[in-house]
Design a protein around this motif. Sequence first.
Motif, PDB file in Angstrom:
ATOM      1  N   ASP A   1     -11.611  22.239  -3.649  1.00 11.98           N
ATOM      2  CA  ASP A   1     -11.567  21.042  -3.265  1.00 11.98           C
ATOM      3  C   ASP A   1     -10.814  19.949  -4.014  1.00 11.98           C
ATOM      4  OD1 ASP A   1     -13.187  21.399  -1.157  1.00 11.98           O
ATOM      5  OD2 ASP A   1     -15.128  20.721  -1.872  1.00 11.98           O
ATOM      6  N   LEU A   2     -10.908  20.085  -5.404  1.00 11.73           N
ATOM      7  CA  LEU A   2     -10.170  19.341  -6.519  1.00 11.73           C
ATOM      8  C   LEU A   2      -8.777  19.365  -6.128  1.00 11.73           C
ATOM      9  CD1 LEU A   2      -9.613  17.461  -9.015  1.00 11.73           C
ATOM     10  CD2 LEU A   2      -9.824  19.877 -10.379  1.00 11.73           C
ATOM     11  N   PHE A   3      -8.179  20.753  -6.136  1.00 12.07           N
ATOM     12  CA  PHE A   3      -6.976  20.764  -5.813  1.00 12.07           C
ATOM     13  C   PHE A   3      -6.549  20.384  -4.515  1.00 12.07           C
ATOM     14  CE2 PHE A   3      -7.434  23.658  -9.609  1.00 12.07           C
ATOM     15  CZ  PHE A   3      -6.527  23.342 -10.233  1.00 12.07           C
ATOM     16  N   ALA A   4      -7.391  20.572  -3.492  1.00 12.39           N
ATOM     17  CA  ALA A   4      -6.889  19.962  -2.126  1.00 12.39           C
ATOM     18  C   ALA A   4      -6.736  18.618  -2.026  1.00 12.39           C
ATOM     19  CB  ALA A   4      -8.040  20.319  -1.228  1.00 12.39           C
ATOM     20  N   ILE A   5      -7.780  17.784  -2.840  1.00 10.39           N
ATOM     21  CA  ILE A   5      -7.422  16.250  -3.111  1.00 10.39           C
ATOM     22  C   ILE A   5      -6.051  16.092  -3.730  1.00 10.39           C
ATOM     23  CG2 ILE A   5      -8.422  14.551  -4.324  1.00 10.39           C
ATOM     24  CD1 ILE A   5     -11.280  15.943  -3.981  1.00 10.39           C
ATOM     25  N   LEU A   6      -5.718  16.915  -4.770  1.00 10.67           N
ATOM     26  CA  LEU A   6      -4.510  16.470  -5.441  1.00 10.67           C
ATOM     27  C   LEU A   6      -3.462  16.670  -4.473  1.00 10.67           C
ATOM     28  CD1 LEU A   6      -5.119  18.321  -8.940  1.00 10.67           C
ATOM     29  CD2 LEU A   6      -5.019  15.709  -8.236  1.00 10.67           C
ATOM     30  N   ILE A   7      -3.261  17.899  -3.626  1.00 11.44           N
ATOM     31  CA  ILE A   7      -2.461  18.061  -2.582  1.00 11.44           C
ATOM     32  C   ILE A   7      -2.411  17.204  -1.825  1.00 11.44           C
ATOM     33  CG2 ILE A   7      -1.993  19.362  -0.456  1.00 11.44           C
ATOM     34  CD1 ILE A   7      -3.038  21.980  -2.272  1.00 11.44           C
ATOM     35  N   ILE A   8      -3.200  16.578  -1.112  1.00 15.16           N
ATOM     36  CA  ILE A   8      -3.410  15.532  -0.103  1.00 15.16           C
ATOM     37  C   ILE A   8      -2.779  14.338  -0.723  1.00 15.16           C
ATOM     38  CG2 ILE A   8      -4.863  13.820   1.053  1.00 15.16           C
ATOM     39  CD1 ILE A   8      -6.682  16.201   1.381  1.00 15.16           C
ATOM     40  N   ALA A   9      -3.251  13.982  -2.179  1.00 19.05           N
ATOM     41  CA  ALA A   9      -2.616  12.723  -2.852  1.00 19.05           C
ATOM     42  C   ALA A   9      -1.192  12.637  -3.107  1.00 19.05           C
ATOM     43  CB  ALA A   9      -3.420  12.567  -4.242  1.00 19.05           C
ATOM     44  N   VAL A  10      -0.785  13.886  -3.476  1.00 17.11           N
ATOM     45  CA  VAL A  10       0.638  14.065  -3.866  1.00 17.11           C
ATOM     46  C   VAL A  10       1.589  14.193  -2.749  1.00 17.11           C
ATOM     47  CG1 VAL A  10       2.429  15.267  -5.430  1.00 17.11           C
ATOM     48  CG2 VAL A  10      -0.066  14.947  -6.260  1.00 17.11           C
ATOM     49  N   PHE A  11       1.388  15.238  -1.806  1.00 21.27           N
ATOM     50  CA  PHE A  11       2.305  15.648  -1.011  1.00 21.27           C
ATOM     51  C   PHE A  11       2.150  14.887   0.397  1.00 21.27           C
ATOM     52  CE2 PHE A  11       1.767  19.110  -3.761  1.00 21.27           C
ATOM     53  CZ  PHE A  11       3.146  19.526  -4.143  1.00 21.27           C
ATOM     54  N   PHE A  12       1.046  13.954   0.618  1.00 20.79           N
ATOM     55  CA  PHE A  12       0.746  13.582   2.133  1.00 20.79           C
ATOM     56  C   PHE A  12       0.680  12.152   1.922  1.00 20.79           C
ATOM     57  CE2 PHE A  12      -0.501  17.983   2.402  1.00 20.79           C
ATOM     58  CZ  PHE A  12       0.309  18.267   3.703  1.00 20.79           C
ATOM     59  N   THR A  13       1.365  11.357   0.872  1.00 24.20           N
ATOM     60  CA  THR A  13       1.400  10.059   0.589  1.00 24.20           C
ATOM     61  C   THR A  13       2.924   9.556   1.123  1.00 24.20           C
ATOM     62  OG1 THR A  13      -0.204  10.202  -0.725  1.00 24.20           O
ATOM     63  CG2 THR A  13       1.197   8.042  -0.912  1.00 24.20           C
ATOM     64  N   ALA A  14       3.046   9.147   2.303  1.00 21.32           N
ATOM     65  CA  ALA A  14       4.460   8.794   2.790  1.00 21.32           C
ATOM     66  C   ALA A  14       5.006   7.451   2.083  1.00 21.32           C
ATOM     67  CB  ALA A  14       4.545   8.401   4.153  1.00 21.32           C
ATOM     68  N   HIS A  15       4.226   6.376   1.796  1.00 17.46           N
ATOM     69  CA  HIS A  15       4.514   5.175   1.343  1.00 17.46           C
ATOM     70  C   HIS A  15       3.370   4.574   0.537  1.00 17.46           C
ATOM     71  CE1 HIS A  15       2.512   4.029   4.836  1.00 17.46           C
ATOM     72  NE2 HIS A  15       2.131   2.811   4.337  1.00 17.46           N
ATOM     73  N   ILE A  16       3.776   3.695  -0.363  1.00 18.98           N
ATOM     74  CA  ILE A  16       2.776   3.187  -1.138  1.00 18.98           C
ATOM     75  C   ILE A  16       2.856   1.665  -1.241  1.00 18.98           C
ATOM     76  CG2 ILE A  16       1.851   2.840  -3.591  1.00 18.98           C
ATOM     77  CD1 ILE A  16       2.663   5.803  -3.880  1.00 18.98           C
ATOM     78  N   ASP A  17       1.769   0.967  -0.698  1.00 20.83           N
ATOM     79  CA  ASP A  17       1.640  -0.567  -1.068  1.00 20.83           C
ATOM     80  C   ASP A  17       0.922  -0.910  -2.277  1.00 20.83           C
ATOM     81  OD1 ASP A  17       0.717  -3.108  -1.194  1.00 20.83           O
ATOM     82  OD2 ASP A  17       0.523  -3.175   1.240  1.00 20.83           O
ATOM     83  N   PHE A  18       1.809  -1.334  -3.356  1.00 20.33           N
ATOM     84  CA  PHE A  18       1.222  -1.471  -4.805  1.00 20.33           C
ATOM     85  C   PHE A  18       0.258  -2.363  -4.963  1.00 20.33           C
ATOM     86  CE2 PHE A  18       5.218   1.236  -5.362  1.00 20.33           C
ATOM     87  CZ  PHE A  18       4.610   2.206  -6.176  1.00 20.33           C
ATOM     88  N   ALA A  19       0.241  -3.222  -3.872  1.00 14.53           N
ATOM     89  CA  ALA A  19      -0.773  -4.654  -4.186  1.00 14.53           C
ATOM     90  C   ALA A  19      -2.117  -3.818  -3.761  1.00 14.53           C
ATOM     91  CB  ALA A  19      -0.379  -5.520  -3.305  1.00 14.53           C
ATOM     92  N   ALA A  20      -2.159  -3.005  -2.775  1.00 14.08           N
ATOM     93  CA  ALA A  20      -3.390  -2.485  -2.270  1.00 14.08           C
ATOM     94  C   ALA A  20      -3.813  -1.568  -3.188  1.00 14.08           C
ATOM     95  CB  ALA A  20      -3.211  -2.109  -0.698  1.00 14.08           C
ATOM     96  N   LEU A  21      -2.916  -0.678  -3.663  1.00 14.06           N
ATOM     97  CA  LEU A  21      -3.390   0.384  -4.756  1.00 14.06           C
ATOM     98  C   LEU A  21      -3.914  -0.272  -5.896  1.00 14.06           C
ATOM     99  CD1 LEU A  21      -3.493   3.439  -5.166  1.00 14.06           C
ATOM    100  CD2 LEU A  21      -1.120   3.129  -6.276  1.00 14.06           C
ATOM    101  N   GLY A  22      -3.289  -1.343  -6.427  1.00 16.69           N
ATOM    102  CA  GLY A  22      -3.780  -1.966  -7.583  1.00 16.69           C
ATOM    103  C   GLY A  22      -5.160  -2.682  -7.143  1.00 16.69           C
ATOM    104  N   GLY A  23      -5.370  -3.195  -6.133  1.00 19.17           N
ATOM    105  CA  GLY A  23      -6.715  -3.830  -5.776  1.00 19.17           C
ATOM    106  C   GLY A  23      -7.783  -2.761  -5.586  1.00 19.17           C
ATOM    107  N   ALA A  24      -7.141  -1.415  -5.326  1.00 19.12           N
ATOM    108  CA  ALA A  24      -8.110  -0.333  -5.304  1.00 19.12           C
ATOM    109  C   ALA A  24      -8.648  -0.111  -6.638  1.00 19.12           C
ATOM    110  CB  ALA A  24      -7.853   0.726  -4.577  1.00 19.12           C
ATOM    111  N   ALA A  25      -7.625   0.116  -7.521  1.00 20.98           N
ATOM    112  CA  ALA A  25      -7.763   0.259  -8.816  1.00 20.98           C
ATOM    113  C   ALA A  25      -8.700  -0.688  -9.636  1.00 20.98           C
ATOM    114  CB  ALA A  25      -6.436   0.480  -9.604  1.00 20.98           C
TER     115      ALA A  25
END
Length: 472
Positions: A178-202
């Motif tokens: 599951d850990l590596f599946a999560i990493l695969i999803i995060a790294v390989f299936f992220t088409a674009h990043i909204d840094f404002a929303a990502l910063g808010g999540a952080a």
Amino acid sequence: MSAPPRKVLGRLSLPERTFVADALRTETVGGVLLLIAAVAALIWANVPALHSSYESVSHYHLGPAALGLDLSIEHWAADGLLAIFFFVAGIELKRELVAGDLKDPKAAALPVVAALCGMAVPALVYTLTNLTGGGSLAGWAVPTATDIAFALAVLAVIGTWLPSALRAFLLTLAVVDDLFAILIIAVFFTAHIDFAALGGAAVGLAVFWVLLRKGVRGWYVYVPLALVIWALMYNSGVHATIAGVAMGLMLRCSTREGEKHSPGEHIEHLVRPLSAGLAVPLFALFSAGVSVSGGALGDVFTQPETLGVVLGLVVGKALGIFGGTWLTARFTRASLSDDLAWADVFAVATLAGIGFTVSLLIGELAFDGDATLTDEVKAAVLLGSLIAATLATVLLKLRNAEYRRLYEAEERDEDHSGIPDIYEEDDPAYHLRMAAIYERKAAEHRRIAELKSAERLAEVAGGAGEEDDRRA
């Protein structure tokens, strides 16, 4: 004097065995519900009179559009409900790292290497199949995941007495998987990043962490915060399930003085039934509804993408996990537990080829925009998982009598202490209790022997008198 060789898949400690038994019990119930949901989805989607209603419900949109959350029911199930599943996976991983098999680097080497090989080899099998057949390489990650709930449901249905060490191995494999599946999803299936929303999540995750460290309690604090974090993560372009695993990893899973269970274990105990009993079955209901006509199933073996998924799950998983386990034992000079054979490891490796929940999710992400190929890949996941389950059933049944003997030995509690005898063999008090039990039994048998001897003498004396009378 050299140390004795380390045993692979040896007996679990009593606390670990208790935890594994509780976790697997819930997952098994959830797995049965998952099976029911998958069958219901197939019936709902394939009965002509019901097919249109399945499509209508799956694609019905709801949610606040202003927040970017006007999603279909199918989308809510994949991104929303599975966040609960990954939250539990995060807690499991954290617990394994601080108190379980992954805490000790030597013990962690086996499941980590086995899981990595069990992901790399299926991906390689898929890639080679598609390079040879001219298919798309986009689905290389589809056959890499193991569905622990589905695998345990198969064990429950076939009624095997699989020893706790092998069940724990399967569970730890799935956690690392599951850990590596999560990493695969995060790294390989992220088409674009909204840094404002990502910063808010952080920022939300940081607040979550601070509240936990300050000892703040109350679901009414954490549930709204978790929803905000999830929504921001979704809008950032990173798959929203990452929010779930991140929050799970932040929970404290080590006990302190006066605590029977850590906060992480307590919350996992509360949330796991929601994950296994509701979130994952509902995801299956709206993801497993694909066409299973004879022609569609036949096409699975003619297209490189779908054939790669089936071969990855059935062949790649078994060879990867078995090979990783054997190589780890070989190069660390560890020996397999005396109670098990390498055939048992291969059977469990074959069972790990059941890749349902996360495989379906990755299939949707990998072929997003191609509805036809997405459904064909889902059918391949279902068929590959079915073949793996069937092969594992045959292999496990061949050794079921031996498994039952081991299980009964693990469960034996002749002194009625509530603790299996195999965990008390070094305790003098246990042997004193057993001596008292056997002394009572011996006294009872002596009493019965004296009684039977007296009865026999009386019969002999009475018989002799009757014989003298007849002669007279």
